[in-house]
Scaffold this motif. Structure first.
Motif, PDB file in Angstrom:
ATOM      1  N   LYS A 283       0.813  -1.216   0.000  1.00 36.13           N
ATOM      2  CA  LYS A 283       0.000   0.000   0.000  1.00 36.13           C
ATOM      3  C   LYS A 283       0.850   1.271   0.000  1.00 36.13           C
ATOM      4  CE  LYS A 283      -3.895  -2.153   2.417  1.00 36.13           C
ATOM      5  NZ  LYS A 283      -4.815  -2.068   3.588  1.00 36.13           N
ATOM      6  N   THR A 284       2.146   1.114  -0.204  1.00 36.28           N
ATOM      7  CA  THR A 284       3.061   2.256  -0.201  1.00 36.28           C
ATOM      8  C   THR A 284       3.585   2.519  -1.598  1.00 36.28           C
ATOM      9  OG1 THR A 284       3.747   1.780   2.076  1.00 36.28           O
ATOM     10  CG2 THR A 284       5.209   3.163   0.745  1.00 36.28           C
TER      11      THR A 284
ATOM     12  N   THR B 283       6.347   5.270  -3.602  1.00 36.73           N
ATOM     13  CA  THR B 283       7.293   6.376  -3.552  1.00 36.73           C
ATOM     14  C   THR B 283       7.628   6.812  -4.969  1.00 36.73           C
ATOM     15  OG1 THR B 283       9.188   4.853  -3.483  1.00 36.73           O
ATOM     16  CG2 THR B 283       8.311   5.635  -1.370  1.00 36.73           C
TER      17      THR B 283
ATOM     18  N   ASP C 174       7.130  10.170  -0.492  1.00 38.73           N
ATOM     19  CA  ASP C 174       6.084   9.160  -0.350  1.00 38.73           C
ATOM     20  C   ASP C 174       4.832   9.713  -1.029  1.00 38.73           C
ATOM     21  OD1 ASP C 174       3.740   7.776   0.729  1.00 38.73           O
ATOM     22  OD2 ASP C 174       5.114   6.824   2.127  1.00 38.73           O
TER      23      ASP C 174
ATOM     24  N   SER D  62       1.968   7.715  -1.523  1.00 34.50           N
ATOM     25  CA  SER D  62       0.971   6.664  -1.339  1.00 34.50           C
ATOM     26  C   SER D  62      -0.448   7.179  -1.498  1.00 34.50           C
ATOM     27  CB  SER D  62       1.147   6.016   0.033  1.00 34.50           C
ATOM     28  OG  SER D  62       2.437   5.473   0.193  1.00 34.50           O
TER      29      SER D  62
ATOM     30  N   ASP E 218      -5.246   6.053   1.381  1.00 34.95           N
ATOM     31  CA  ASP E 218      -4.948   6.765   2.631  1.00 34.95           C
ATOM     32  C   ASP E 218      -6.214   7.125   3.403  1.00 34.95           C
ATOM     33  OD1 ASP E 218      -4.731  10.171   1.452  1.00 34.95           O
ATOM     34  OD2 ASP E 218      -5.620   8.440   0.502  1.00 34.95           O
TER      35      ASP E 218
END
Length: 243
Positions: free
Chosen positions: A205-206, A208, A234, A236, A242
């Motif tokens: 779920k990240t 960059t 970041d 995300s 989020d």
């Protein structure tokens, strides 16, 4: 899900494809214990699929991996199912996307990435097809019966090779104007412009944003000022995870 979405294959000073992002690719393939790399070369028009596969093999020669071209597989679907990693070459996005649909590969690729955790590395056209559609590609539609839905690995549209420069004597629309037109017709979507030498790295779920040359990412939404995001950030929030 592990993705590396590169704007382009080479930048000035690099002799090998994907060389500017090689540390990120090496880390990913080592972490995922990749042994069998399948190259998707269908976007290539002006050179051979074998040559493009060999270029990828040369870039990855420092790793203990076997690199094969999907065009050589007797059963391409089976080859994707057995792949430890997928590398998708740049070229013509329309040809690439149509070929994947024609061969019934969209579902198997999506399944490999989402369900088996197979890492995906794509540059240029190979990055654009990770979006829901390929409608923000820069390429001419050189095939009939064009298909726009693509892999839908990320929720935003991608414009690879993004440049905000204007050319003296050129009176056609700028890249920004073309993107603005897209957003007017598709007001609930966003477009991410990734310039030369940059890439998006998705891990779970990240996400960059990275750039070998420090160029910023450009994020476009209708009726909002273009947002520029520095390398190393970041991002995300662009995945819509989020909230």
């Amino acid at each position: 899900m592990d993705l590396l979405l590169l704007s382009n294959g080479k930048i000035a000073g690099n002799d090998k494809v994907m060389e500017f992002a090689l540390p990120a690719i090496t880390e990913l393939f080592t972490r995922k214990q990749v042994k069998n790399v399948v190259v998707i070369p269908y976007a290539v028009i002006r050179s051979s699929h074998d040559d493009r596969t060999a270029m990828v093999a040369d870039t990855l020669s420092h790793l203990d991996v076997n690199v094969t071209g999907l065009h050589r597989a007797e059963d391409p679907v089976k080859a994707i199912r057995e792949a430890d990693a997928i590398v998708c070459s740049g070229g013509n996005t329309w040809v690439l996307n149509k070929t994947l649909h024609d061969l019934g590969l969209i579902g198997p690729i999506q399944h490999a990435i989402a369900n088996r955790g197979v890492p995906y590395v794509g540059w240029s056209a190979g990055a654009v097809i990770s979006a829901p559609t390929i409608r923000t590609t820069n390429d001419m539609c050189i095939v009939s019966a064009a298909i726009t839905p693509s892999l839908n690995l990320v929720p935003f549209q991608i414009n690879a090779h993004y440049i905000d420069a204007t050319i003296e004597g050129h009176n056609g629309e700028t890249r920004d104007e073309r993107i603005e037109e897209y957003l007017i017709v598709n007001p609930h979507q966003s477009v991410i412009g990734i310039p030369e030498g940059s890439w998006l790295a998705v891990s779970g779920k990240t996400m960059t944003y990275e750039a070998a040359n420090g160029k910023p990412l450009h994020w476009f939404k209708l009726n909002q000022e273009r947002r520029m995001i520095e390398a190393g950030s970041d991002v995300s929030e662009l995945l819509g995870l989020d909230g």
